[in-house]
Enzyme design. Structure first.
Site, mmCIF file in Angstrom:
data_model
loop_
_atom_site.group_PDB
_atom_site.id
_atom_site.type_symbol
_atom_site.label_atom_id
_atom_site.label_comp_id
_atom_site.label_asym_id
_atom_site.label_seq_id
_atom_site.Cartn_x
_atom_site.Cartn_y
_atom_site.Cartn_z
ATOM 1 C CG ASP A 12 -1.807 1.212 1.298
ATOM 2 O OD1 ASP A 12 -2.466 1.493 0.280
ATOM 3 O OD2 ASP A 12 -1.844 1.909 2.330
ATOM 4 C CB SER A 13 0.237 4.766 -0.801
ATOM 5 O OG SER A 13 -0.991 4.831 -0.108
ATOM 6 C CB CYS A 75 -2.647 1.208 -2.690
ATOM 7 S SG CYS A 75 -2.731 2.944 -3.100
ATOM 8 C CD GLU A 154 -2.726 8.428 7.359
ATOM 9 O OE1 GLU A 154 -1.717 8.945 7.853
ATOM 10 O OE2 GLU A 154 -2.691 7.656 6.381
ATOM 11 C CB CYS A 186 -9.978 5.420 -0.389
ATOM 12 S SG CYS A 186 -8.538 6.049 0.501
ATOM 13 C CG HIS A 188 -7.064 6.018 4.837
ATOM 14 N ND1 HIS A 188 -6.230 5.433 3.911
ATOM 15 C CD2 HIS A 188 -6.265 6.640 5.742
ATOM 16 C CE1 HIS A 188 -4.972 5.689 4.248
ATOM 17 N NE2 HIS A 188 -4.971 6.421 5.356
HETATM 18 N N1 DGL Z 1 -3.995 3.931 0.005
HETATM 19 C C1 DGL Z 1 -4.567 4.970 -0.831
HETATM 20 C C2 DGL Z 1 -5.769 4.412 -1.600
HETATM 21 O O1 DGL Z 1 -6.373 3.425 -1.229
HETATM 22 C C3 DGL Z 1 -4.975 6.182 -0.012
HETATM 23 C C4 DGL Z 1 -3.795 7.004 0.494
HETATM 24 C C5 DGL Z 1 -2.989 7.653 -0.612
HETATM 25 O O2 DGL Z 1 -3.434 8.635 -1.225
HETATM 26 O O3 DGL Z 1 -1.907 7.160 -0.882
HETATM 27 O O4 DGL Z 1 -6.108 4.954 -2.625
#
Ligand code: DGL
Length: 268
Positions: A12-13, A75, A154, A186, A188
């Protein structure tokens, strides 16, 4: 190495992909997992396609060092832009979150009006819309980027008045379109499901791509005879590209349990 003992790789990012790890641990408790969070370069959601693809290629290279039997792109932003390229370059099975989420939404909608929320890059890609229309072109898709949701989550502001006001701004246009299903596109967003329900009403179905993705992972592992036989205790390893303290501090919110030791690494 016995194929069934090889770990599943997840990247993931940053930290959000732990929502996918949570679903994996719940549904496939015998599997070991290596998680890679690119916390030094997060967010991906504001970046261009070429940058997202470049980072994603590097993330896969990193996970391959652990002999992973498949890779899950937790991600949504990476899944939206990088999946076809990654599949072209690597032989290991790679599973993204877009198709599973889209299929779940197609199954859930009754009035054929589906909303999609995600980062700016995910929405710009049109990936969910394309995946939905591949299955049912009659479904109307309404998309909305929600860039403020990631920092709110977050920060731990999941239920209060600030989160509610932001959610109202983003989601009212979708409510006006009378969607009956919303894809949480997403990592989150599952954490603010209750606020989203408050705005859209309890009858709107919220699709969490993570859940559906695990079903696809199970299918891929069964298809390649690579499901763990459960004879050894699963091992979970976490790697990040920046200071692990933030990840350690708030990771439990996403994972539903304390994140064990986290190692800092260079991706390339
Ligand atoms: N993990 C990213 C997503 O699911 C969200 C956070 C980011 O912008 O890197 O798109």
């Amino acid at each position: 190495m016995n194929g069934t003992r090889q770990p599943i790789g997840v990247f993931d990012s940053g930290i959000g992909g732990l929502t996918v790890v949570k679903a994996l641990v719940e549904e496939l408790p015998s599997e070991s997992i290596v998680y890679f969070g690119d916390t030094a370069r997060v967010p991906y959601g504001t970046k261009s396609k070429s940058t997202i693809v470049k980072f994603s290629l590097e993330n896969v290279e990193f996970l391959l060092r652990f002999g992973v039997k498949c890779i899950v792109i937790a991600c949504n932003t990476s899944s939206s832009w990088a999946l076809p390229t990654l599949r072209k370059y690597f032989k290991v099975p790679i599973i993204g979150v877009i198709r599973p989420g889209a299929l779940a939404a197609v199954r859930a909608t009754r009035n054929k009006r589906v909303g999609v929320i995600g980062t700016t890059a995910t929405i710009r890609s049109g990936a969910y819309e394309t995946a939905i229309h591949r299955v049912d072109p009659r479904i109307k898709v309404f998309s909305q980027h929600c860039p403020l949701f990631v920092p709110l989550v977050e920060e731990g502001w999941l239920n209060g008045s600030v989160c509610l006001e932001v959610a109202e701004r983003y989601l009212h246009p979708l409510k006006r379109e009378r969607i009956d299903t919303l894809i949480l596109g997403c990592t989150h967003y599952p954490l603010i499901s209750s606020t989203i329900h408050k705005v859209l009403g309890p009858e709107v179905v919220l699709v969490d791509s993570a859940q559906q993705t695990v079903t696809e992972v199970r299918g891929v592992l069964m298809g390649t005879d690579a499901l763990s036989n459960g004879n050894t205790r699963p091992r979970y390893r976490f790697f990040v590209t920046d200071e692990p303290s933030h990840f350690n501090r708030i990771g439990h919110r996403f994972l539903g349990q304390v994140v064990g030791s986290v190692e800092r690494v260079n991706p390339v």
